[in-house]
Design a protein around this motif. Structure first.
Motif, short mmCIF file in Angstrom:
data_model
loop_
_atom_site.label_atom_id
_atom_site.label_comp_id
_atom_site.label_asym_id
_atom_site.label_seq_id
_atom_site.Cartn_x
_atom_site.Cartn_y
_atom_site.Cartn_z
N ALA A 1 -23.82 -21.51 -38.05
CA ALA A 1 -24.40 -20.12 -37.93
C ALA A 1 -25.55 -19.73 -39.04
CB ALA A 1 -23.60 -18.92 -37.77
N ARG B 1 -28.71 -21.70 -38.60
CA ARG B 1 -29.64 -21.41 -37.60
C ARG B 1 -30.10 -19.87 -37.97
NH1 ARG B 1 -28.62 -20.77 -31.32
NH2 ARG B 1 -28.99 -18.49 -31.43
N GLN B 2 -29.34 -19.14 -38.41
CA GLN B 2 -30.02 -17.69 -38.67
C GLN B 2 -31.10 -17.81 -39.79
OE1 GLN B 2 -28.16 -14.51 -38.10
NE2 GLN B 2 -30.09 -13.58 -38.47
N THR C 1 -28.18 -9.19 -47.87
CA THR C 1 -27.01 -9.11 -47.05
C THR C 1 -26.64 -7.57 -46.85
OG1 THR C 1 -25.98 -11.19 -47.40
CG2 THR C 1 -24.63 -9.85 -46.07
N VAL D 1 -30.29 -5.35 -45.34
CA VAL D 1 -29.90 -6.28 -44.15
C VAL D 1 -30.96 -7.06 -43.50
CG1 VAL D 1 -28.53 -5.64 -42.00
CG2 VAL D 1 -28.65 -3.91 -43.68
N TRP E 1 -30.98 -10.50 -42.99
CA TRP E 1 -30.04 -11.72 -43.05
C TRP E 1 -31.05 -12.97 -42.86
CZ3 TRP E 1 -25.43 -9.69 -39.38
CH2 TRP E 1 -24.56 -8.94 -40.00
N MET F 1 -23.92 -26.85 -26.64
CA MET F 1 -23.19 -25.25 -27.01
C MET F 1 -24.15 -24.26 -27.59
SD MET F 1 -20.24 -25.11 -29.85
CE MET F 1 -19.77 -23.85 -30.69
N PHE G 1 -24.18 -20.62 -29.17
CA PHE G 1 -23.45 -19.58 -29.70
C PHE G 1 -24.27 -18.60 -30.34
CE2 PHE G 1 -23.54 -20.85 -34.11
CZ PHE G 1 -23.55 -22.15 -34.10
N ASN G 2 -23.98 -17.37 -30.49
CA ASN G 2 -24.66 -16.43 -31.08
C ASN G 2 -24.65 -16.14 -32.61
OD1 ASN G 2 -25.75 -13.84 -31.88
ND2 ASN G 2 -25.49 -12.95 -30.00
N ALA G 3 -25.66 -16.50 -33.48
CA ALA G 3 -25.52 -16.57 -34.96
C ALA G 3 -24.94 -15.22 -35.49
CB ALA G 3 -26.79 -17.21 -35.48
N PRO G 4 -25.58 -14.29 -35.28
CA PRO G 4 -25.56 -13.04 -35.97
C PRO G 4 -23.86 -12.79 -35.76
CG PRO G 4 -27.45 -12.88 -34.83
CD PRO G 4 -26.98 -14.06 -34.47
N TRP H 1 -21.14 -14.77 -35.05
CA TRP H 1 -20.41 -15.52 -35.70
C TRP H 1 -20.43 -14.89 -36.93
CZ3 TRP H 1 -16.40 -18.13 -34.56
CH2 TRP H 1 -16.29 -18.55 -33.48
N LEU H 2 -21.57 -14.54 -37.68
CA LEU H 2 -21.33 -14.14 -39.16
C LEU H 2 -20.66 -12.91 -39.02
CD1 LEU H 2 -24.98 -14.74 -40.56
CD2 LEU H 2 -22.82 -15.93 -41.12
N MET I 1 -25.50 -1.05 -45.25
CA MET I 1 -25.71 -1.19 -43.53
C MET I 1 -25.04 -2.63 -42.95
SD MET I 1 -26.61 1.67 -42.61
CE MET I 1 -25.62 2.34 -43.69
N ALA I 2 -24.91 -3.47 -43.95
CA ALA I 2 -24.53 -4.77 -43.30
C ALA I 2 -23.12 -4.84 -42.71
CB ALA I 2 -24.35 -5.81 -44.45
N LYS J 1 -23.84 -2.91 -39.31
CA LYS J 1 -24.42 -3.73 -38.40
C LYS J 1 -23.50 -4.76 -37.59
CE LYS J 1 -28.60 -6.61 -37.92
NZ LYS J 1 -29.46 -7.47 -38.66
N ALA J 2 -22.74 -5.59 -38.64
CA ALA J 2 -21.78 -6.39 -38.24
C ALA J 2 -20.86 -5.91 -37.10
CB ALA J 2 -21.07 -7.15 -39.30
N GLU K 1 -22.67 -5.50 -33.66
CA GLU K 1 -23.02 -6.50 -33.15
C GLU K 1 -22.01 -7.21 -32.67
OE1 GLU K 1 -25.65 -9.05 -35.58
OE2 GLU K 1 -27.50 -7.64 -35.04
#
Lengths: 418, 345
Positions: A53, A56-57, A379, A383, A385, B1, B3-6, B8-9, B63-64, B67-68, B71
């Motif tokens: 991830a 990718r990000q 991070t 924010v 990322w 496959m 998957f949504n990176a954000p 998963w993070l 804010m992280a 945001k997490a 999301e």
């Protein structure tokens, strides 16, 4: 002999022995696989997927593509020198109208464009707010210019055009102090914004210093541990391990108390008359080095110690009894046998060092921060990322290269971690 | 496959939050003495009158995490205390719920900066020049004196970051408060601010947490520092009588309550915000820490002595300036990056 049938060994159930053996082997392989399956799944979920991830990000760039597809299509035919034509402006207006309903996507695109040009976020927001009154305007181009004359500047359109692809090298380039300009060339960032090459160099430099100091301090301690009688060496071992079991945060806080200008060490130095002014030992490079060496020293001592334990003392005795000087025999007979432990400790300490965050953050000044500080900064604080993950990606890459070099020079199979 | 990176993070940092009880209202604020005052003024009385159980926690305004949560759709926090630039940005980005002001109160009863789409102001606070009178000969009167290393030798404390630092540098360079953001909006203006900062760079000791300046000043590590006025007022109360505040050239802003988007306890959260916006409770807050109430009706309830220490007192606000939030929303990232590059050299 000749009248015997071709030699196929059978088990008592009549199955060929070879097949039976193969089956047993397969079953036992499956069994051991099943045993490590939980660990494997755990590693995949908590380690491999987050890393995938992250990779990718660090190149992912969906924001503008999602909000402005028509504009991007129209910009393909743009000359790049003046404000785009009526059709492109119309496309932007319709893109923004459509996106206005999805505040999240719009804000994400605004944020992404703001990284290209400061102030772009509010330009997008302002334009969206003025849409209702401008929608009926006969000329979309004029309408955009009425809202804000920045739309007349090609730079703002270049910023959109640069984000036509859902993947981008933007963050990785930025992490190496480079960016793509309006002409599409990769150029070095302006000097007052370039920072990361220095930070990477500093990270590796500081880690190298910490590793070398750990070698110089750790080697004699490990030698002492390996040569002392068991009872004494056990006691010494506890002294080595005790700080190892204490929380890093506690140790860092303790160092602040010890090293600050009115702290124990400075008071002692002044009391002994060694200095008149307190030495600056903390919130600078010195404090970071002292604390990092203290924290990482066990990682150096333990692998060296475990290698030294396996070295038979008779080699040294033999060398000396054959007439070699003790120092020379130490250097030519004993030392080469410890290299595997030394290399393992060095690699361990260096790799742990380059990822250090909390110690420089608490004990260092702004000039002593390593890459991890900026990962945390992007991070948490801004924010962003994309930047955080691309710095992380580069750090991971550096670690892998380091490991490959080590493998080439010493060989991973000789790695002894204690 | 795919998957949504954000996601998963986000998921990987949210696992510890999954154990979030369904019946509690989770309230996250900046810690320290600010939180102590909030406990007395808001948390205690609210739990008593409403019967809603509060779970409280602290964070540093990152804010992280929010945001997490948004999301990943796993909302562990309901109400959060945020600074204005984060509020505006988060509101645009859909991290916060839009507030129904009809349930909170009459907008006209609040200072203008306290009223926004996603946030309701908690208090007005100020970043001001503060000094330790015992360590200085003479009395500094403004940022020009802060830059004068000859007249006032010793180290200086400033908050590590571009925000406030650049404004103070321009004020020290003779820019009028009204023009600071006009100057800062140009490249030449930013260059000017950094050039001014170069003059005292070796003498600066940076701080991160709000509690640090008072410590630095009291221990004598620095002789002057920028600081949050409430922290210095508390230190004065605790016996550090030598710590003084210079109100001229101070910059004030509002902290707000916001509801995290998708909070399952939205109704209770709104009830809490309405409660905390009432003058009688804001009065208790200001009595416990020297930050100004956002509800103007709370001011007359406060004694003269308490009012004199607030950033909103007429004498204090006269030569102060408001933080230009829109400026920092637009330019924050670029200027913070440049600040980092400057500070690291």
């Amino acid at each position: 002999m000749s009248d015997m049938s071709p030699a196929v060994l059978l088990t008592n159930t009549g199955v060929p022995m070879k097949a039976q053996l193969r089956r047993i082997e397969r079953v036992s392989q499956l069994k051991s696989l099943a045993l490590i399956l939980p660990l494997l799944l755990f590693l995949i979920v908590t380690f491999m997927l987050p890393i995938a991830a992250m990779l990718r990000q660090s190149v992912s760039n969906p924001e503008v593509v999602r909000v402005m597809p028509a504009t991007l299509q129209a910009l393909k035919h743009w000359n790049g020198k003046t404000m785009p034509d009526e059709a492109t402006s119309r496309a932007l207006l319709s893109d923004l109208t459509r996106a206005g309903g999805d505040g999240y996507a719009l804000a994400a695109a605004g944020k992404r464009l703001n990284m290209e040009i400061a102030g772009y976020r509010s330009l997008v927001m302002k334009t969206v707010r003025h849409l209702p009154e401008e929608r009926a305007a006969p000329s979309a181009r004029a309408a955009l210019l009425t809202v804000d004359d920045r739309w007349g500047d090609p730079a703002y359109w270049h910023a959109i055009a640069r984000n036509a692809s859902p993947t981008t090298p933007f963050y990785l380039l930025a992490s190496l102090d480079h960016n793509v300009n309006d002409q599409g060339e990769v150029v070095h960032s302006e000097p007052d914004r370039a920072i990361y090459l220095d930070v990477f160099a500093r990270t590796f430099g500081m880690s190298l210093v910490v590793t070398l100091v750990c070698v110089l301090l750790g080697f004699p301690v490990a030698y002492l541990l390996a040569t002392l009688p068991t009872r004494k060496s056990n006691l010494l071992m506890i002294l080595v391990l005790l700080p190892f079991w204490t929380s890093v945060l506690v140790r860092v806080a303790a160092w602040i108390v010890l090293l600050q200008s009115g702290g124990l060490i400075n008071s002692a130095l002044i009391g002994l008359g060694l200095t008149r002014e307190p030495l600056e030992l903390v919130f600078n490079r010195t404090g970071v080095y002292i604390s990092m060496v203290h924290i990482l020293l066990p990682f150096m001592i333990l692998p060296i110690y475990s290698v030294m334990r396996g070295i038979s003392p008779s080699y040294m005795r033999a060398a000396i009894s054959l007439g070699s000087h003790p120092i020379l025999s130490f250097w030519r007979v004993y030392f080469p046998q410890t290299v595997a432990g030394l290399a393992a400790g060095g690699l361990l300490v260096f790799i742990l060092s380059i990822g250090y965050y909390i110690t420089p953050a608490l004990l260092g000044g702004p000039k002593d921060q390593m890459v991890s500080y900026f990962v945390a900064f992007y991070t948490n604080t801004t924010v962003n990322w994309g930047m955080a993950t691309s710095l992380g990606t580069l750090l991971l890459l550096a670690t892998l290269i380091l490991y490959a070099v080590y493998n080439r020079l010493i060989g991973a199979n000789r790695l002894q971690l204690g | 496959m795919t998957f949504n990176a954000p996601k998963w993070l986000a998921l990987s940092c949210l696992i510890p939050l999954a154990a979030h009880a369904a019946t509690d209202l989770t309230l996250i604020s900046f810690g320290g003495s600010n939180k102590d005052a909030q406990v007395k003024a808001y948390y205690g009385p609210f739990q008593k009158t409403s019967g809603v159980h509060l779970v409280t926690g602290e964070y540093n305004g990152e804010m992280a995490k929010i945001k997490a949560m948004v999301e990943a759709g796993n909302i562990g926090w309901d109400v959060v205390e945020v600074e204005t630039p984060e509020l505006i940005r988060g509101c645009d980005e859909g991290l916060f719920e839009k507030l129904d002001w009809s349930q909170i109160g009459n907008k006209k009863d609040f200072v203008p900066a306290a009223v926004s789409q996603c946030g309701a102001g908690i208090f007005v606070w100020s970043t001001a020049l503060t000094y330790n009178a015992a360590k200085l000969k003479g009395t500094p009167t403004g940022w020009k004196d802060f830059w004068d290393l000859k007249k006032f030798p010793g180290k200086r404390g400033l908050r590590k970051g571009a925000k406030y630092t650049l404004e103070f540098a321009l004020l020290a360079d003779g820019v009028k408060p009204a023009d600071v953001y006009k100057v800062l909006a140009t490249k030449a203006g930013v260059d000017r601010a950094f050039k001014k900062l170069d003059q005292i760079k070796p003498a600066i000791q940076w701080w991160d947490a709000g509690a640090q300046p008072a410590q630095f000043l009291a221990s004598g590590d620095v002789v002057m520092s920028s600081a949050y006025n409430g922290r210095i007022a508390l230190a004065q109360k605790d016996g550090n009588k030598n710590l003084k505040i210079v109100w001229g050239g101070s910059i004030y802003d509002v902290d707000s309550w916001a509801i995290v988007k998708g909070s399952p306890k939205k109704a209770e959260a709104l009830k809490y915000i309405a409660f905390a916006s009432k003058p009688q409770y804001q009065k208790i807050y200001s009595e416990n820490i020297a930050y100004g109430p956002t509800n103007v009706k709370a001011l007359p309830l406060l004694s003269k002595a308490v009012q004199a220490d607030l950033p909103t007192a007429a004498a204090n606000i006269k030569n102060a300036m408001a933080l230009n939030v829109q400026f920092w929303v637009d330019n924050g990232e670029e200027l913070e990056q440049r600040f980092n590059a400057w500070a690291a050299k």
